[in-house]
Scaffold this active site. Structure first.
Site, PDB file in Angstrom:
ATOM      1  N   ASP A 165       0.832  -1.209   0.000  1.00  0.00           N
ATOM      2  CA  ASP A 165       0.000   0.000   0.000  1.00  0.00           C
ATOM      3  C   ASP A 165       0.867   1.260   0.000  1.00  0.00           C
ATOM      4  O   ASP A 165       1.954   1.256  -0.597  1.00  0.00           O
ATOM      5  CB  ASP A 165      -0.936  -0.025   1.223  1.00  0.00           C
ATOM      6  CG  ASP A 165      -2.305   0.547   0.917  1.00  0.00           C
ATOM      7  OD1 ASP A 165      -2.413   1.771   0.793  1.00  0.00           O
ATOM      8  OD2 ASP A 165      -3.262  -0.226   0.800  1.00  0.00           O
ATOM      9  N   HIS A 219      -3.575   5.861   3.574  1.00  0.00           N
ATOM     10  CA  HIS A 219      -4.393   4.740   3.096  1.00  0.00           C
ATOM     11  C   HIS A 219      -3.924   3.414   3.687  1.00  0.00           C
ATOM     12  O   HIS A 219      -4.733   2.626   4.197  1.00  0.00           O
ATOM     13  CB  HIS A 219      -4.340   4.700   1.568  1.00  0.00           C
ATOM     14  CG  HIS A 219      -5.289   3.750   0.926  1.00  0.00           C
ATOM     15  ND1 HIS A 219      -4.965   2.430   0.698  1.00  0.00           N
ATOM     16  CD2 HIS A 219      -6.556   3.913   0.453  1.00  0.00           C
ATOM     17  CE1 HIS A 219      -5.990   1.821   0.095  1.00  0.00           C
ATOM     18  NE2 HIS A 219      -6.966   2.707  -0.056  1.00  0.00           N
ATOM     19  N   SER A 279     -11.154  -1.101  -1.041  1.00  0.00           N
ATOM     20  CA  SER A 279      -9.896  -1.134  -0.286  1.00  0.00           C
ATOM     21  C   SER A 279     -10.146  -1.468   1.175  1.00  0.00           C
ATOM     22  O   SER A 279      -9.354  -2.161   1.814  1.00  0.00           O
ATOM     23  CB  SER A 279      -9.190   0.224  -0.367  1.00  0.00           C
ATOM     24  OG  SER A 279      -8.618   0.439  -1.622  1.00  0.00           O
TER      25      SER A 279
END
Length: 278
Positions: free
Chosen positions: A18, A50, A224
Site C-alpha cells: 500500500d 491509506h 480497499s
C-alpha cells in the site's frame, strides 16, 4: 522511531502492499518488517494514510479507542510494503518488485497473507498479463493473496488488476452494491473469470490514521476497506489452524459465504458470514 529490521513476530504474518504503514499506537510492536520500494526509507511511515487505515481494519488493537476501533485480527504481525507515493499513485514496476520481495522474504517473516488494497485499470492487455503473472507467482509460493475488486463498478468488466487474477481472493464491498452506492467492481474479467469472490463492508469504515494528522482515526470508503476485513478473517482462521493452504482457505470462504441477493459477478459467493464493522 523503533528499528524493525531484526524483529521476528509471533502472530500470523500479513503483508500490506500500500502507501506504507504508520506505527500507530494500535499496532503495538507488531510491525515486524518494512520495505519502502518508492523512496527507500528504512523506518515505517505513511505519507498518505491509506495503508495505515487498511492495517487498522485488518489488525488494529483498538487500544486508543477503548476497543471501539478494534480490527479483525488484533494479534497479527504486519509487514508493510510501500508501493504508492503520497498521492496514492504508483506503477506496475514497483508492484512487481513488491511481489518479488515477498517471495524472497516469505520464510524470514513468516508471511502467510498478502493484502492488496491497490488496483489499476490496465492500459493494455500486456500490462494486465504482467501484473496477473506476478501476483500468481506470489499465490503459487503458498501465500494467501487477498485483493480489492476496485471502485470502478458497477458495470461489467470493472474489476481492477491484480484483483482480476483467477487464483487470488478478490473482495468487493457488500454495502456498495446497490444503485445508490454501486461502485464496487464487477466481473467478468478480461479472461471471462467470475469476480469478485466475496464481499465485505467497505462504506464509511472508521480506522487508524497517521497521528501527525492530529487525529487517531478517520473514515474511508471503498473495496480497499473491504479487503482487510477478509484478510483479517483469514488471519484468525490461520491462527486456529496454521496447516491450511491458500486453496483450502479460499474454499472455506466459499463454503461460509452468505448470499446477498446480487448477481454472481457483483457479489461473488456472497458476503462474509460474520460481517465486521469498525
Amino acid at each position: 522511531m523503533k528499528d524493525v529490521s531484526n524483529l521476528t513476530g509471533k502472530g500470523v504474518g500479513v503483508a500490506v502492499i500500500d502507501t506504507g504503514i504508520f506505527p500507530h499506537v494500535d499496532f503495538d510492536n507488531r510491525i515486524i518488517a518494512f520495505q519502502d520500494i518508492v523512496y527507500g526509507k528504512r523506518q515505517p511511515y505513511d505519507d498518505n494514510g491509506h495503508g495505515t487505515h487498511i492495517a487498522g481494519i485488518l489488525g488494529g488493537s483498538g487500544s486508543a479507542s477503548g476497543g471501539r476501533c478494534r480490527g479483525v485480527a488484533p494479534e497479527c504481525d504486519f509487514i508493510g510494503i510501500k508501493v504508492l507515493d503520497r498521492q496514492g499513485n504508483g506503477n506496475k514496476e514497483h508492484v512487481l518488485e513488491a511481489f518479488q520481495w515477498l517471495i524472497e522474504n516469505q520464510e524470514r517473516y513468516h508471511i502467510r497473507i498478502v493484502n492488496i488494497s491497490v488496483g489499476t485499470t490496465y492500459h493494455s492487455s500486456g500490462d494486465h498479463r504482467i501484473l496477473i503473472h506476478g501476483v500468481d507467482q506470489v499465490w503459487d509460493a503458498g501465500m494467501v493473496v487477498v485483493a480489492a475488486a476496485g471502485n470502478q463498478g458497477p458495470g461489467p468488466g470493472t474489476v481492477t488488476a491484480p484483483g482480476s487474477s483467477r487464483k487470488v481472493i478478490t473482495v468487493g464491498a457488500s454495502d456498495m452494491l446497490s444503485a445508490r452506492h454501486g461502485s464496487s467492481g464487477s466481473g467478468p474479467t478480461l479472461e471471462c473469470v467470475c469476480k469478485p469472490d466475496i464481499v465485505a463492508p467497505g462504506l464509511q469504515v472508521l480506522s487508524c490514521a497517521p497521528q501527525k494528522w492530529g487525529r487517531l482515526y478517520v473514515r474511508k470508503s471503498g473495496t480497499s476497506m473491504s479487503t482487510p476485513v477478509i484478510s483479517g478473517a483469514i488471519a484468525r482462521l490461520l491462527e486456529y489452524d496454521p496447516s491450511l493452504t491458500n486453496v483450502e482457505v479460499k474454499m472455506l470462504l466459499r463454503e461460509s459465504a452468505v448470499d446477498a441477493g446480487y448477481p454472481h459477478n457483483r457479489q461473488g459467493w456472497g458476503r462474509r458470514s460474520e460481517e465486521h464493522t469498525s
